[in-house]
Design an enzyme around this catalytic site. Structure first.
Site, PDB file in Angstrom:
ATOM      1  N   SER A 280       0.832  -1.209   0.000  1.00  0.00           N
ATOM      2  CA  SER A 280       0.000   0.000   0.000  1.00  0.00           C
ATOM      3  C   SER A 280       0.858   1.247   0.000  1.00  0.00           C
ATOM      4  O   SER A 280       1.920   1.290   0.609  1.00  0.00           O
ATOM      5  CB  SER A 280      -0.939   0.042   1.204  1.00  0.00           C
ATOM      6  OG  SER A 280      -1.663   1.256   1.161  1.00  0.00           O
TER       7      SER A 280
ATOM      8  N   GLU B  81      -9.971   1.696   4.117  1.00  0.00           N
ATOM      9  CA  GLU B  81      -9.723   2.849   3.217  1.00  0.00           C
ATOM     10  C   GLU B  81     -11.045   3.327   2.591  1.00  0.00           C
ATOM     11  O   GLU B  81     -11.348   4.526   2.591  1.00  0.00           O
ATOM     12  CB  GLU B  81      -8.737   2.386   2.142  1.00  0.00           C
ATOM     13  CG  GLU B  81      -8.417   3.339   1.031  1.00  0.00           C
ATOM     14  CD  GLU B  81      -7.452   2.668   0.027  1.00  0.00           C
ATOM     15  OE1 GLU B  81      -6.347   2.269   0.441  1.00  0.00           O
ATOM     16  OE2 GLU B  81      -7.802   2.544  -1.167  1.00  0.00           O
TER      17      GLU B  81
ATOM     18  N   HIS C 228      -7.212  -3.555   4.832  1.00  0.00           N
ATOM     19  CA  HIS C 228      -6.695  -2.180   4.761  1.00  0.00           C
ATOM     20  C   HIS C 228      -7.539  -1.380   3.770  1.00  0.00           C
ATOM     21  O   HIS C 228      -7.974  -0.261   4.040  1.00  0.00           O
ATOM     22  CB  HIS C 228      -5.228  -2.227   4.324  1.00  0.00           C
ATOM     23  CG  HIS C 228      -4.660  -0.920   3.836  1.00  0.00           C
ATOM     24  ND1 HIS C 228      -4.999  -0.375   2.620  1.00  0.00           N
ATOM     25  CD2 HIS C 228      -3.805  -0.039   4.411  1.00  0.00           C
ATOM     26  CE1 HIS C 228      -4.370   0.784   2.462  1.00  0.00           C
ATOM     27  NE2 HIS C 228      -3.635   1.005   3.541  1.00  0.00           N
ATOM     28  N   ASN C 229      -7.807  -1.989   2.608  1.00  0.00           N
ATOM     29  CA  ASN C 229      -8.582  -1.277   1.596  1.00  0.00           C
ATOM     30  C   ASN C 229     -10.044  -1.116   2.014  1.00  0.00           C
ATOM     31  O   ASN C 229     -10.675  -0.106   1.704  1.00  0.00           O
ATOM     32  CB  ASN C 229      -8.495  -1.997   0.253  1.00  0.00           C
ATOM     33  CG  ASN C 229      -7.177  -1.729  -0.444  1.00  0.00           C
ATOM     34  OD1 ASN C 229      -6.202  -1.379   0.195  1.00  0.00           O
ATOM     35  ND2 ASN C 229      -7.134  -1.901  -1.743  1.00  0.00           N
TER      36      ASN C 229
ATOM     37  N   LYS D 198      -4.192  -6.841   3.507  1.00  0.00           N
ATOM     38  CA  LYS D 198      -4.232  -5.728   2.544  1.00  0.00           C
ATOM     39  C   LYS D 198      -5.669  -5.441   2.099  1.00  0.00           C
ATOM     40  O   LYS D 198      -6.089  -4.297   1.964  1.00  0.00           O
ATOM     41  CB  LYS D 198      -3.341  -6.031   1.328  1.00  0.00           C
ATOM     42  CG  LYS D 198      -3.442  -4.964   0.213  1.00  0.00           C
ATOM     43  CD  LYS D 198      -2.946  -3.606   0.655  1.00  0.00           C
ATOM     44  CE  LYS D 198      -3.468  -2.389  -0.062  1.00  0.00           C
ATOM     45  NZ  LYS D 198      -3.393  -2.278  -1.470  1.00  0.00           N
TER      46      LYS D 198
END
Ligand SMILES: NC(=O)C1=CN([C@@H]2O[C@H](COP(=O)(O)OP(=O)(O)OC[C@H]3O[C@@H](n4cnc5c(N)ncnc54)[C@H](OP(=O)(O)O)[C@@H]3O)[C@@H](O)[C@H]2O)C=CC1
Ligand SMILES: O=C(CO)[C@H](O)[C@H](O)COP(=O)(O)O
Length: 466
Positions: free
Chosen positions: A127, A188, A184-185, A181
Site C-alpha cells: 500500500s 480505506e 486495509h482497503n 491488505k
C-alpha cells in the site's frame, strides 16, 4: 546477476523497481507489453542498477539463485497466466511474490499449487500508491516463514519507516498478507466515505466553498484527525482546474470506481459472521454513486423540505471533527475484529498490534489514530473488537453527542451519511442489552418452525402460534 526481478512495469511495478534499486539491490525488470519496458528504459533507468528484459527467459536467467520474482501486475487471471509461464523456467526453492491486490483465496490456491512443484510463494499486500511504491510503501507479507526469510532484507529496506520501525513485518501464514491488505482497503473505503459525508454536510448544510472546506481539513489534519487521506483531501480542495479556474473537485463527476477489495471485505465480514456494517455500506456508497442518471431523475421528483433548524457553523464543524473521529475509530475496530476472527478461523496467527504498526507509515490509511489503537490492542490482546477497553469506550462516549447531532443534522437536510449512521447504529447495537431480535425469532418460528430459546428457561422451543 540481480537480487530480484520485478515483473510488471505499471504504476506500481516501475516505482517499486526504482525504490529497490535505490536501496542498493540489483533489479531486473520485465513487462508483458514491450512498449512499457521501452518507456521505462528511456525515462527511468539511467544510473540505476536495473537491467530490463524483453523476454521472460532472459529475465529469469538474470536472477541470483534462489530466484525472487515480484509480480506487480493486474490481479486475477493475469497472475495465473504469468505463473504458468514462469514455472518451467524456475528451479526448486525459487520464490514468486504476488504484490497485487489479489483475492486471498486465490493466494491460498496458488500457494498450494506451487508448493507441490517445490516453489515458494508469498502474497504481499502493498500500500502507498505511486509515491509510496517509490519512496517506501507499507508491506504486508504473508506465507511461509521460509519464503519470507529469502526477501526479508529487501522488503524491509524498501518499506516506509516511522519512529516505530520499518513498515514491513511478517504478517502471518497462508494468505494472511493479502487478507490484511484487503482489509486495509476496506477501511480505506470506509474512511474515504466518512470524509465524503462530512464534506457533503459542509458544502450542502453550511454552504462552504471548496477552499473553505480545504481550510477546515487542513486544521483538522493538525490534530487528532491527522492522516494521509486528510492531507490529500485539503490539497484536493484547493486544486483549481487549469481551464476554468474553478475548484477541480467541483468539476469531477460524482461516480466512484472500485476494483474489488472493498467488496471482498464486506463479503468476508458476512462469511465470518463479524459485524462490519460501516465497511459494508462504504462499498454501497460507491455503488449508488454510479446511478447518476437515476439519481438525477429522482432528485427532480422528490421535494426536499427546507429545514428550519438554526445551525451554528463553528459548532457544527466541531461536531463534524468529532463525528469523523468516532466513525473512523468504529471502522478500525470493525476491521480489527474481522482481522482477529479471520486469523482464528484461517490460522493466520496475525499479531494485530504489529499490523497496526506497519500501517503507521507508507500506506493510504496511515493516521494518528493508529497510536491509540495500538495502545488499546497491547493493553489486552484478547480485546478482539477494542470495545472491551475503557480507553476505547471513553473515546466513543466523549464523541457520542457530536455523532448524534451530526447524523440528526444530516437527516434534517437530506444529506446521506451511510457510514456515520452505521457507525452510530453499530455502537447503539453493541451497547444494547436487549435487541429486538426476540421478535425476529418469534416470526421465524411462526412461519418456518425455526424454534427459539427463552430468557427464563433452558431449552429449544417451538410454539403453535395459531
Ligand atoms: N495503483 C495503486 O495505487 C495500487 C495498486 N495495487 C495493485 O498492484 C497491481 C498493479 O497495479 P498498477 O501498477 O496500479 O496497475 P497498472 O494498470 O498501472 O499496471 C498493470 C500491470 O499489469 C500488467 N498486466 C495486465 N494484464 C497482464 C497480463 N495478462 N499478463 C501480464 N501482465 C499483465 C500490465 O502489463 P502491460 O503493460 O503489458 O499491460 C502492467 O504491467 C494491481 O493488482 C493493483 O491492484 C496495489 C497497491 C496500490
Ligand atoms: O490498493 C490500493 C490503495 O490501497 C489501490 O489504489 C486500489 O486501486 C484502491 O482500490 P479501488 O481502486 O477499489 O478504490
Amino acid at each position: 546477476m540481480k537480487d530480484i526481478g520485478i515483473l510488471g512495469l505499471g504504476v506500481m511495478g516501475r516505482n517499486l523497481a526504482l525504490n529497490i534499486a535505490h536501496r542498493g539491490f540489483g533489479v531486473s525488470v520485465y513487462n508483458y507489453t514491450p512498449n512499457e519496458t521501452e518507456e521505462f528504459v528511456a525515462k527511468h533507468m539511467q544510473g540505476e542498477d536495473i537491467s530490463a528484459f524483453y523476454d521472460v527467459e532472459s529475465f529469469v536467467r538474470s536472477l541470483k539463485s534462489p530466484r525472487k520474482i515480484f509480480l506487480m501486475i493486474m490481479a486475477g487471471k493475469p497472475v495465473d497466466n504469468m505463473i504458468e509461464v514462469l514455472i518451467p523456467l524456475l528451479d526448486r526453492g525459487d520464490l514468486i511474490i504476488d504484490g497485487g491486490n489479489t483475492y486471498y483465496f486465490d493466494t491460498d490456491r496458488r500457494m498450494r499449487y506451487l508448493e507441490d512443484k517445490g516453489l515458494l510463494y508469498l502474497g504481499v499486500g502493498v500500500s502507498g500508491g505511486e509515491s509510496g511504491a517509490l519512496n517506501g510503501p507499507s508491506l504486508m507479507p504473508g506465507g511461509s516463514r521460509e519464503a519470507y526469510a529469502l526477501v526479508e532484507d529487501i522488503l524491509t529496506a524498501m518499506s516506509a519507516r516511522t519512529e516505530a520501525g520499518p513498515c514491513c513485518t511478517y504478517v502471518g501464514n497462508g494468505s494472511a498478507g493479502h487478507f490484511v491488505k484487503m482489509l486495509h482497503n476496506g477501511i480505506e473505503y470506509g474512511m474515504m466515505q466518512s470524509m465524503s459525508e462530512v464534506y457533503d454536510i459542509m458544502r450542502n448544510v453550511l454552504k462552504l466553498s471548496a477552499d473553505e472546506i480545504g481550510d477546515v481539513f487542513e486544521k483538522w489534519n493538525e490534530g487528532d484527525l491527522n492522516s494521509y487521506l486528510m492531507e490529500i483531501s485539503y490539497r484536493i480542495m484547493r486544486k483549481k482546474d487549469d481551464e476554468t479556474g474553478k475548484p477541480l473537485v467541483d468539476l469531477i463527476l460524482d461516480k466512484a470506481g472500485q476494483k474489488g477489495t472493498g467488496k471482498w471485505t464486506a463479503e468476508a465480514s458476512l462469511d465470518l459472521g463479524v459485524p462490519a456494517p460501516s465497511l459494508y455500506v462504504a462499498v454501497y456508497g460507491r455503488v449508488m454513486s454510479f446511478f447518476k442518471d437515476e439519481r438525477q431523475r429522482l432528485s427532480e421528483l422528490v421535494k426536499k423540505e427546507p429545514s428550519d433548524s438554526v445551525i451554528s457553523r463553528d459548532a457544527l464543524i466541531s461536531d463534524l471533527e468529532n463525528s469523523l473521529l468516532f466513525s473512523n475509530f468504529v471502522m478500525y475496530s470493525q476491521g480489527i475484529w474481522l482481522m482477529n476472527e479471520a486469523s482464528r478461523v484461517y490460522g493466520f496467527e496475525i499479531d494485530t498490534a504489529e499490523v497496526l504498526k506497519i500501517w503507521k507509515g507508507g500506506c493510504i490509511i496511515r493516521a494518528r489514530m493508529l497510536d491509540l489503537l495500538i495502545d488499546i490492542v497491547r493493553e489486552d490482546r484478547d480485546n478482539f473488537n477494542l470495545l472491551g477497553s475503557e480507553k476505547a469506550l471513553s473515546f466513543l462516549r466523549d464523541r457520542l453527542p457530536s455523532m448524534r447531532r451530526v447524523t440528526m443534522a444530516a437527516r434534517d437536510h437530506y444529506v446521506p451519511t451511510l457510514v456515520h449512521n452505521t457507525a452510530l447504529d453499530y455502537i447503539f447495537s453493541m451497547i444494547e442489552a436487549d435487541l429486538p431480535a426476540n421478535l425476529t425469532q418469534a416470526q421465524r418460528d411462526f412461519f418456518g418452525a425455526h424454534t427459539y430459546s427463552r430468557i427464563d428457561k433452558e431449552g429449544i422451543f417451538h410454539t403453535k402460534w395459531e
